[in-house]
Design a protein around this motif. Structure first.
Motif, PDB file in Angstrom:
ATOM      1  N   MET A 298       0.783  -1.143  -0.006  1.00  0.00           N
ATOM      2  CA  MET A 298      -0.020   0.057   0.025  1.00  0.00           C
ATOM      3  C   MET A 298       0.880   1.188   0.036  1.00  0.00           C
ATOM      4  N   SER A 299       0.563   2.169  -1.119  1.00  0.00           N
ATOM      5  CA  SER A 299       1.500   3.302  -0.846  1.00  0.00           C
ATOM      6  C   SER A 299       1.016   4.541   0.224  1.00  0.00           C
ATOM      7  N   SER A 300       1.884   5.405   0.305  1.00  0.00           N
ATOM      8  CA  SER A 300       1.487   6.295   1.320  1.00  0.00           C
ATOM      9  C   SER A 300       0.414   7.092   0.901  1.00  0.00           C
ATOM     10  N   ASP A 301       0.005   7.462  -0.271  1.00  0.00           N
ATOM     11  CA  ASP A 301      -1.096   8.003  -0.948  1.00  0.00           C
ATOM     12  C   ASP A 301      -2.372   7.117  -0.575  1.00  0.00           C
ATOM     13  N   GLU A 302      -2.455   6.001  -0.729  1.00  0.00           N
ATOM     14  CA  GLU A 302      -3.453   5.057  -0.533  1.00  0.00           C
ATOM     15  C   GLU A 302      -3.570   5.157   1.014  1.00  0.00           C
ATOM     16  N   THR A 303      -2.479   5.031   1.783  1.00  0.00           N
ATOM     17  CA  THR A 303      -2.830   5.049   3.347  1.00  0.00           C
ATOM     18  C   THR A 303      -3.614   6.445   3.802  1.00  0.00           C
ATOM     19  N   LYS A 304      -3.222   7.375   3.121  1.00  0.00           N
ATOM     20  CA  LYS A 304      -3.866   8.662   3.651  1.00  0.00           C
ATOM     21  C   LYS A 304      -5.255   8.602   2.837  1.00  0.00           C
ATOM     22  N   LEU A 305      -5.569   8.155   1.775  1.00  0.00           N
ATOM     23  CA  LEU A 305      -6.905   8.101   1.440  1.00  0.00           C
ATOM     24  C   LEU A 305      -7.850   7.126   2.234  1.00  0.00           C
ATOM     25  N   GLU A 306      -7.355   5.878   2.464  1.00  0.00           N
ATOM     26  CA  GLU A 306      -7.908   5.166   3.221  1.00  0.00           C
ATOM     27  C   GLU A 306      -8.225   5.801   4.755  1.00  0.00           C
ATOM     28  N   ALA A 307      -7.298   6.502   5.272  1.00  0.00           N
ATOM     29  CA  ALA A 307      -7.479   7.012   6.852  1.00  0.00           C
ATOM     30  C   ALA A 307      -8.659   8.077   6.509  1.00  0.00           C
ATOM     31  N   ALA A 308      -8.681   8.983   5.397  1.00  0.00           N
ATOM     32  CA  ALA A 308      -9.720   9.872   5.201  1.00  0.00           C
ATOM     33  C   ALA A 308     -11.003   9.340   5.073  1.00  0.00           C
ATOM     34  N   LEU A 309     -11.200   8.078   4.232  1.00  0.00           N
ATOM     35  CA  LEU A 309     -12.683   7.474   4.167  1.00  0.00           C
ATOM     36  C   LEU A 309     -13.210   6.936   5.432  1.00  0.00           C
ATOM     37  N   GLN A 310     -12.135   6.389   6.150  1.00  0.00           N
ATOM     38  CA  GLN A 310     -12.983   5.624   7.349  1.00  0.00           C
ATOM     39  C   GLN A 310     -12.886   6.977   8.460  1.00  0.00           C
ATOM     40  N   ALA A 311     -12.201   8.114   8.423  1.00  0.00           N
ATOM     41  CA  ALA A 311     -12.584   9.172   9.339  1.00  0.00           C
ATOM     42  C   ALA A 311     -13.896   9.650   9.067  1.00  0.00           C
ATOM     43  N   LYS A 312     -14.238   9.434   7.662  1.00  0.00           N
ATOM     44  CA  LYS A 312     -15.732  10.262   7.367  1.00  0.00           C
ATOM     45  C   LYS A 312     -16.773   9.105   7.363  1.00  0.00           C
ATOM     46  N   GLY A 313     -16.426   7.933   7.872  1.00  0.00           N
ATOM     47  CA  GLY A 313     -17.438   7.046   7.983  1.00  0.00           C
ATOM     48  C   GLY A 313     -17.861   6.491   6.509  1.00  0.00           C
ATOM     49  N   LEU A 314     -17.071   6.711   5.523  1.00  0.00           N
ATOM     50  CA  LEU A 314     -17.352   6.261   4.202  1.00  0.00           C
ATOM     51  C   LEU A 314     -17.224   4.454   4.081  1.00  0.00           C
ATOM     52  N   ASN A 315     -18.075   3.749   4.596  1.00  0.00           N
ATOM     53  CA  ASN A 315     -17.796   2.442   4.875  1.00  0.00           C
ATOM     54  C   ASN A 315     -18.924   1.438   3.847  1.00  0.00           C
ATOM     55  N   ALA A 316     -19.548   2.076   2.907  1.00  0.00           N
ATOM     56  CA  ALA A 316     -20.416   1.344   1.847  1.00  0.00           C
ATOM     57  C   ALA A 316     -19.433   0.430   1.307  1.00  0.00           C
ATOM     58  N   PRO A 317     -19.868  -0.777   0.704  1.00  0.00           N
ATOM     59  CA  PRO A 317     -19.200  -1.481  -0.265  1.00  0.00           C
ATOM     60  C   PRO A 317     -18.250  -0.631  -1.264  1.00  0.00           C
ATOM     61  N   ARG A 318     -16.953  -1.163  -1.023  1.00  0.00           N
ATOM     62  CA  ARG A 318     -16.053  -0.487  -1.833  1.00  0.00           C
ATOM     63  C   ARG A 318     -14.776  -1.074  -1.833  1.00  0.00           C
ATOM     64  N   LEU A 319     -13.802  -0.779  -2.844  1.00  0.00           N
ATOM     65  CA  LEU A 319     -12.588  -1.650  -2.777  1.00  0.00           C
ATOM     66  C   LEU A 319     -11.628  -0.857  -1.742  1.00  0.00           C
ATOM     67  N   THR A 320     -10.586  -1.500  -1.216  1.00  0.00           N
ATOM     68  CA  THR A 320      -9.788  -1.159  -0.263  1.00  0.00           C
ATOM     69  C   THR A 320      -8.228  -1.668  -1.025  1.00  0.00           C
ATOM     70  N   PRO A 321      -7.198  -0.696  -0.404  1.00  0.00           N
ATOM     71  CA  PRO A 321      -5.986  -1.422  -0.984  1.00  0.00           C
ATOM     72  C   PRO A 321      -5.576  -2.897  -0.473  1.00  0.00           C
ATOM     73  N   ASP A 322      -6.002  -3.393   0.655  1.00  0.00           N
ATOM     74  CA  ASP A 322      -5.918  -4.449   1.299  1.00  0.00           C
ATOM     75  C   ASP A 322      -6.541  -5.437   0.410  1.00  0.00           C
ATOM     76  N   LEU A 323      -7.839  -5.206  -0.233  1.00  0.00           N
ATOM     77  CA  LEU A 323      -8.601  -6.244  -0.962  1.00  0.00           C
ATOM     78  C   LEU A 323      -7.997  -6.294  -2.211  1.00  0.00           C
ATOM     79  N   ILE A 324      -7.212  -5.283  -2.705  1.00  0.00           N
ATOM     80  CA  ILE A 324      -6.584  -5.238  -4.213  1.00  0.00           C
ATOM     81  C   ILE A 324      -5.142  -6.228  -3.901  1.00  0.00           C
ATOM     82  N   ASP A 325      -4.513  -6.038  -2.792  1.00  0.00           N
ATOM     83  CA  ASP A 325      -3.378  -6.657  -2.541  1.00  0.00           C
ATOM     84  C   ASP A 325      -3.824  -8.226  -2.528  1.00  0.00           C
ATOM     85  N   ALA A 326      -4.724  -8.459  -1.816  1.00  0.00           N
ATOM     86  CA  ALA A 326      -5.205  -9.874  -1.398  1.00  0.00           C
ATOM     87  C   ALA A 326      -5.587 -10.510  -2.826  1.00  0.00           C
ATOM     88  N   CYS A 327      -5.975  -9.941  -3.785  1.00  0.00           N
ATOM     89  CA  CYS A 327      -6.240 -10.637  -5.191  1.00  0.00           C
ATOM     90  C   CYS A 327      -4.970 -11.102  -5.804  1.00  0.00           C
TER      91      CYS A 327
END
Length: 115
Positions: A1-30
């Motif tokens: 996961m890149s630093s940009d992805e980490t920042k974006l993921e933190a921002a999404l979590q902070a805003k409670g945007l947790n509807a079904p979506r892709l995450t960096p971890d999901l991409i890496d798990a593929c």
């Protein structure tokens, strides 16, 4: 996961945007395998990522001058470029799943209204 992805993921979590979506971890798990090839006499490096369903995604990198070529950096860039393509494929699959779920729910709701 890149630093940009980490920042974006933190921002999404902070805003409670947790509807079904892709995450960096999901991409890496593929990704289940990575292979690299450098074409002899060139700076062109190709990364082939094999996904868990057997599909292969490729990414490329090339240095404009051989003096600037570094094999490790070439592999990193090729992998990053291949990984970026997974987002589009997984996004399409997620959208298909969400649409199928919505269709099924509408079908159930229509059946309830008719009865």
């Amino acid at each position: 996961m890149s630093s940009d992805e980490t920042k974006l993921e933190a921002a999404l979590q902070a805003k409670g945007l947790n509807a079904p979506r892709l995450t960096p971890d999901l991409i890496d798990a593929c990704i289940v395998d990575a292979q690299y090839y450098r074409f002899p006499g060139t700076t062109l490096t190709v990364c082939a990522l094999t996904l868990r369903n057997g599909f292969t995604v490729t990414g490329e990198s090339a240095s404009a001058s051989v003096e600037n070529f570094d094999e490790v950096i070439g592999r990193e860039i090729a992998r990053k470029n291949a990984r970026e393509k997974i987002w589009a494929f997984e996004g399409y699959l997620l959208r298909e799943r969400l649409a199928a779920k919505a269709d099924a729910e509408r079908g159930q709701n229509d059946a309830v209204r008719v009865a």
